[in-house]
Design a protein around this motif. Structure first.
Motif, PDB file in Angstrom:
ATOM      1  N   SER A  24       0.837  -1.207   0.117  1.00  0.00           N
ATOM      2  CA  SER A  24       0.012   0.152   0.104  1.00  0.00           C
ATOM      3  C   SER A  24       0.819   1.176   0.058  1.00  0.00           C
ATOM      4  N   LEU A  25       1.880   1.158   0.921  1.00  0.00           N
ATOM      5  CA  LEU A  25       2.648   2.343   0.819  1.00  0.00           C
ATOM      6  C   LEU A  25       3.491   2.522  -0.443  1.00  0.00           C
ATOM      7  N   SER A  26       3.914   1.507  -0.868  1.00  0.00           N
ATOM      8  CA  SER A  26       4.756   1.541  -2.270  1.00  0.00           C
ATOM      9  C   SER A  26       3.964   2.070  -3.291  1.00  0.00           C
ATOM     10  N   GLY A  27       2.501   1.979  -3.313  1.00  0.00           N
ATOM     11  CA  GLY A  27       1.687   2.405  -4.241  1.00  0.00           C
ATOM     12  C   GLY A  27       1.610   4.060  -4.199  1.00  0.00           C
ATOM     13  N   GLU A  28       2.092   4.427  -3.038  1.00  0.00           N
ATOM     14  CA  GLU A  28       2.133   5.906  -3.126  1.00  0.00           C
ATOM     15  C   GLU A  28       3.528   6.388  -3.020  1.00  0.00           C
ATOM     16  N   GLY A  29       4.434   5.722  -3.541  1.00  0.00           N
ATOM     17  CA  GLY A  29       5.580   6.278  -3.603  1.00  0.00           C
ATOM     18  C   GLY A  29       6.508   6.420  -2.189  1.00  0.00           C
ATOM     19  N   ILE A  30       6.309   5.441  -1.243  1.00  0.00           N
ATOM     20  CA  ILE A  30       6.927   5.511   0.106  1.00  0.00           C
ATOM     21  C   ILE A  30       7.461   3.789  -0.053  1.00  0.00           C
ATOM     22  N   GLY A  47      10.174   8.714   0.812  1.00  0.00           N
ATOM     23  CA  GLY A  47       8.982   9.093   0.766  1.00  0.00           C
ATOM     24  C   GLY A  47       8.424   9.403   2.199  1.00  0.00           C
ATOM     25  N   ARG A 102       5.603  11.845   2.855  1.00  0.00           N
ATOM     26  CA  ARG A 102       4.250  11.491   2.379  1.00  0.00           C
ATOM     27  C   ARG A 102       3.550  10.740   3.385  1.00  0.00           C
ATOM     28  N   ASN A 148       0.015  11.656   4.789  1.00  0.00           N
ATOM     29  CA  ASN A 148      -1.057  11.879   3.972  1.00  0.00           C
ATOM     30  C   ASN A 148      -1.463  10.396   3.125  1.00  0.00           C
ATOM     31  N   SER A 149      -0.954   9.502   3.237  1.00  0.00           N
ATOM     32  CA  SER A 149      -0.813   8.164   2.590  1.00  0.00           C
ATOM     33  C   SER A 149      -2.197   7.516   3.065  1.00  0.00           C
ATOM     34  N   ALA A 150      -2.713   6.505   2.117  1.00  0.00           N
ATOM     35  CA  ALA A 150      -3.980   5.909   2.401  1.00  0.00           C
ATOM     36  C   ALA A 150      -3.772   4.819   3.666  1.00  0.00           C
TER      37      ALA A 150
END
Ligand SMILES: C[S@@+](CC[C@H](N)C(=O)[O-])C[C@H]1O[C@@H](n2cnc3c(N)ncnc32)[C@H](O)[C@@H]1O
Length: 385
Positions: free
Chosen positions: A162-168, A185, A188, A191-193
């Motif tokens: 899940s984190l990786s999907g938002e560049g983390i 990241g 970020r 603010n991540s999902a």
């Protein structure tokens, strides 16, 4: 902003900190007055300011003055930066070094080189023995950004995806099987999902390891007596199915806990001071302390601590152990923790409690030192006969 202009901003902020303003407040005030600064500028300036506070004594020695400018000259020398390029006087960069500033500055020595206050050097060394210098050096550098995976909602791999999907990007960490270390990241995360949906929380690795070491099991009644923001309450509730209660002498500190518990999908009952009834299978006292194990994150605390303040903390810690011990059921456990590496707050407090109170035995004692995955922490588990 140019790299030099960022240095000038850090100088101005550090001058306020040296005048007694808290670092966070000085940074926020500067950001409010400087709307032109972007998020990368603010992050870089923050890093300069915190690097300089962590290494205040040694940078002042290297830079020749205990001023914002002296600290930043010291930082540039310690980090081998191009001083002439940064202190160019061009645009908003600081003025070039005078001849006196070029000549000033020297290599720091002893406790100064380790950025430990002189009065603290003996108890710090007595507490840590051969590890003292390595711990002081660890406290001079930045702390890792660590996450705790909420096992109620996800496993490590799901949280990472899940984190990786938002560049983390986050890698698992040996310190705890719930821990992830963010390697890219970090800014970020909140603010991540993954964070908003309660899959992960920001929590230091050693804080997680402390909770891993507690004798938690399903069905217990568990009281977090010094719950503060509730980081450990939530970590405990993530590990076992039981009844979780949170208390703090300053109930305002619990204000965010209901929202955090909801996000994590766990139930926590808040207990007001003076309103605790009955006995608990496990009472955790994550006691107020000097924070010496986490001075990387809150470095101004290192310079604000005094012998008097430390003695005062020791008294508070003793009272908390006494108060909380009365809430433990027969056969239950009183778990005493601090994020300190100083013996007067750790082993000495537990030994003093055991010497004054019969009917208890220490069933576990552990110390984590500040390292690549976590802060310094102490834990002692006392079992009631
Ligand atoms: C180290 S912090 C707790 C951090 C928290 N456990 C966490 O993981 O986020 C210590 C807390 O103890 C509280 N405290 C101070 N004196 C206390 C007392 N006599 N009884 C209970 N709590 C106390 C403080 O208000 C503070 O929130």
């Amino acid at each position: 902003m140019t790299p030099g202009a960022r240095i000038q901003a850090a100088i101005e902020i550090l001058d306020r900190v040296l005048d007694g303003e808290a670092a966070e407040k000085a940074l926020t005030g500067w950001a409010r007055r400087s709307r032109f600064a972007g998020s990368k500028d603010r992050a870089a300036i923050r890093d300069h300011v915190f690097d300089a506070i962590r290494c205040k004594r040694s940078f002042a020695a290297r830079g020749g003055a205990m001023t914002g400018r002296g600290l930043m000259i010291g930082l540039a020398r310690a980090q081998d930066l191009d001083i002439d390029a940064l202190f160019s006087g061009a645009g908003h960069a600081p003025e070039p070094l005078s001849n006196a500033e070029v000549a000033a500055g020297r290599a720091p020595e002893g406790a100064e080189a380790l950025d430990i206050p002189d009065w603290l050097d003996p108890p710090f060394r007595d507490s840590l023995g051969d590890e003292a210098e390595a711990v002081a050096q660890a406290l001079q550098s930045r702390a890792p950004v660590m996450l705790r995976v909420n096992l109620r909602k996800a496993n490590i791999a799901q949280a990472q995806a899940s984190l990786s999907g938002e560049g983390i990007e986050a890698r698992s960490a040996a310190i705890s099987d719930t821990a992830l270390q963010v390697v890219e990241g970090a800014r970020r995360v909140s603010n991540s999902a993954a964070f908003k949906d309660g899959l992960v929380e920001l929590q230091d690795g050693a804080s997680q390891a402390v909770v891993d070491a507690l004798p938690l099991s399903d069905g217990q009644h568990v009281l977090d007596y010094c719950a503060g923001g509730g980081g450990k309450t939530l970590a405990m509730a993530g590990r076992a199915q039981g009844r979780f209660y949170a208390h703090d002498a300053n109930p305002g500190r619990l204000a965010d806990l209901p929202v955090r518990a909801k996000r994590a999908g766990v139930k926590v009952q808040l207990l007001a001071p003076g309103k605790i009834e009955g006995h608990f299978d496990l009472v955790l006292c994550d006691a107020p302390c000097s924070g010496s194990g986490s001075w990387r994150r809150a470095p101004d605390a290192k310079w604000r601590l005094t012998p008097e303040k430390l003695r005062e903390l020791n008294g508070i810690q003793q009272n908390i152990l006494d108060e909380a011990s009365r809430l433990v059921a027969p056969g239950g456990v009183l778990a005493y923790a601090t994020c300190s590496v100083l013996d007067s707050e750790n082993g000495a407090r537990v030994d003093d409690f055991l010497a004054r109170n019969g009917g208890w035995r220490e069933t576990d004692r552990r110390q984590w030192l500040p390292g690549p995955e976590g802060d310094g922490f102490f834990l002692s588990c006392l079992t009631r006969n």
